[in-house]
Design a protein around this motif. Structure first.
Motif, short mmCIF file in Angstrom:
data_model
loop_
_atom_site.label_atom_id
_atom_site.label_comp_id
_atom_site.label_asym_id
_atom_site.label_seq_id
_atom_site.Cartn_x
_atom_site.Cartn_y
_atom_site.Cartn_z
N ASP A 1 -20.19 26.59 1.04
CA ASP A 1 -21.63 25.95 0.86
C ASP A 1 -22.50 26.40 -0.42
OD1 ASP A 1 -22.10 28.70 1.25
OD2 ASP A 1 -23.21 28.43 2.98
N HIS A 2 -21.68 27.00 -1.22
CA HIS A 2 -22.40 27.32 -2.47
C HIS A 2 -21.30 27.33 -3.59
CE1 HIS A 2 -21.02 31.23 -1.27
NE2 HIS A 2 -20.95 31.67 -2.42
N LYS A 3 -21.84 27.13 -4.91
CA LYS A 3 -20.78 27.24 -6.05
C LYS A 3 -20.49 28.47 -6.28
CE LYS A 3 -19.97 25.14 -10.31
NZ LYS A 3 -20.66 24.41 -11.57
N PRO A 4 -19.21 28.91 -6.27
CA PRO A 4 -18.87 30.39 -6.58
C PRO A 4 -18.71 30.71 -8.21
CG PRO A 4 -16.82 29.09 -6.24
CD PRO A 4 -17.92 28.29 -6.02
N GLY A 5 -18.75 31.92 -8.53
CA GLY A 5 -18.43 32.18 -9.92
C GLY A 5 -17.09 32.00 -10.10
N ALA A 6 -16.71 32.87 -11.10
CA ALA A 6 -15.17 32.99 -11.85
C ALA A 6 -14.18 33.49 -10.45
CB ALA A 6 -15.08 33.64 -12.99
N THR A 7 -14.92 34.37 -9.57
CA THR A 7 -14.03 35.08 -8.42
C THR A 7 -14.87 34.98 -7.32
OG1 THR A 7 -15.13 37.24 -9.05
CG2 THR A 7 -13.09 36.53 -10.20
N ILE A 8 -14.21 35.29 -6.28
CA ILE A 8 -14.68 35.25 -4.87
C ILE A 8 -14.01 36.61 -4.32
CG2 ILE A 8 -14.53 34.13 -2.72
CD1 ILE A 8 -13.48 31.63 -3.88
N PRO A 9 -15.02 37.43 -3.77
CA PRO A 9 -14.67 38.69 -3.30
C PRO A 9 -13.81 38.58 -2.12
CG PRO A 9 -17.16 38.23 -3.42
CD PRO A 9 -16.43 37.36 -3.88
N VAL A 10 -12.83 40.03 -1.84
CA VAL A 10 -11.94 39.87 -0.97
C VAL A 10 -12.01 40.96 -0.18
CG1 VAL A 10 -9.52 39.93 -0.35
CG2 VAL A 10 -10.16 38.11 -2.15
N GLU A 11 -12.05 41.02 1.04
CA GLU A 11 -12.26 42.26 1.84
C GLU A 11 -11.17 42.30 3.02
OE1 GLU A 11 -16.25 42.98 3.71
OE2 GLU A 11 -16.90 43.23 1.74
N ASN A 12 -10.24 43.12 3.00
CA ASN A 12 -9.10 43.29 3.93
C ASN A 12 -8.32 41.93 3.83
OD1 ASN A 12 -10.16 45.82 5.15
ND2 ASN A 12 -11.62 44.48 6.56
N GLY A 13 -8.22 41.50 2.47
CA GLY A 13 -7.30 40.41 2.36
C GLY A 13 -7.77 38.91 2.86
N GLN A 14 -9.25 39.13 3.17
CA GLN A 14 -9.84 37.63 3.53
C GLN A 14 -10.83 37.57 2.47
OE1 GLN A 14 -9.14 35.74 6.23
NE2 GLN A 14 -7.43 37.10 6.32
N LEU A 15 -11.25 36.20 2.04
CA LEU A 15 -12.16 35.88 1.40
C LEU A 15 -13.55 36.14 1.98
CD1 LEU A 15 -10.93 32.32 0.14
CD2 LEU A 15 -10.92 34.39 -1.01
N VAL A 16 -14.62 36.50 1.10
CA VAL A 16 -15.86 36.83 1.74
C VAL A 16 -16.82 35.44 1.16
CG1 VAL A 16 -18.15 38.13 1.32
CG2 VAL A 16 -15.96 39.19 1.39
N MET A 17 -17.01 34.49 2.32
CA MET A 17 -17.45 33.20 1.82
C MET A 17 -19.07 33.35 1.74
SD MET A 17 -14.69 31.58 1.83
CE MET A 17 -14.88 29.62 2.22
N SER A 18 -19.57 34.15 2.09
CA SER A 18 -21.05 34.22 2.25
C SER A 18 -21.49 34.24 0.71
CB SER A 18 -21.88 35.30 2.92
OG SER A 18 -21.30 36.40 2.65
N LYS A 19 -22.90 33.58 0.70
CA LYS A 19 -23.45 33.44 -0.64
C LYS A 19 -23.71 34.88 -1.15
CE LYS A 19 -26.76 30.48 -2.90
NZ LYS A 19 -27.64 29.34 -2.94
N PRO A 20 -23.91 35.19 -2.25
CA PRO A 20 -24.36 36.70 -2.70
C PRO A 20 -25.76 36.47 -2.64
CG PRO A 20 -23.28 35.61 -4.41
CD PRO A 20 -23.17 34.54 -3.20
#
Length: 190
Positions: A166-185
């Motif tokens: 739902d938002h434009k990511p930066g150069a990376t997307i955070p990962v926790e426990n092998g899953q993408l963290v999709m929420s907007k920072p």
């Protein structure tokens, strides 16, 4: 004293086993932490494309147009032109010939003059026009684009995949426990 030596030996052996057990447990915990730290903490963004939706808004577009109108006709049967034409035709016809020929020329001149007078008046009436400026308006639709999300292609653990965010990511997307963290920072407001 021999008993004391046996007890000391047991204590020594127990202490060694305890030290080995603590070391092994600590090493295992350290290994798990090392393994956890080796898991990727970020996925690399390879591509990000906006997903758009088109919507339209109406607006009035007006302009001035010059319009030509036919003037009101007061003598729709062109009686005036016919009568004037007939009189002139009769006068001209009376100038031709003599005797009965003169009468025939007068009648023929009146008929021809009447017809010509009728056509002349009709032509003049058709050319009797006036112009006005009138405003014309049309409803037009203006297109607009609205971004509804982003199609994001990323790489994680050697795999390339795509997700909708739902938002434009930066150069990376955070990962926790092998899953993408999709929420907007969250941004801090100062």
């Amino acid at each position: 004293m021999a008993e004391d030596t046996g007890m000391n030996t047991n204590l020594l052996v127990g202490g060694i086993f305890g030290a080995v057990a603590v070391t092994a447990a600590g090493s295992y915990a350290g290994y798990n932490t090392l393994v956890e730290n080796k898991k990727p903490q970020f996925a690399e963004v390879v591509d990000s494309k906006a997903i758009t939706e088109t919507y339209y808004t109406d607006r009035q577009e007006c302009y001035d147009e010059v319009v030509q109108h036919q003037a009101e006709v007061k003598d729709g049967n062109q009686v005036t032109g016919t009568v004037i034409g007939a009189v002139l035709g009769a006068v001209i016809g009376k100038q031709v010939g003599g005797g009965n020929g003169k009468k025939l020329a007068t009648v023929a001149g009146a008929a021809a003059g009447g017809y010509a007078g009728n056509k002349v008046q009709k032509n003049m009436q058709q050319k009797d026009v006036y112009t006005t400026t009138e405003q014309r308006c049309n409803t037009v639709q203006d297109p607009h684009q609205k971004i509804t999300g982003y199609s994001v292609t990323y790489q994680l653990d050697g795999k390339t995949e795509t997700v909708i965010m739902d938002h434009k990511p930066g150069a990376t997307i955070p990962v926790e426990n092998g899953q993408l963290v999709m929420s907007k920072p969250e941004t801090s407001s100062l």
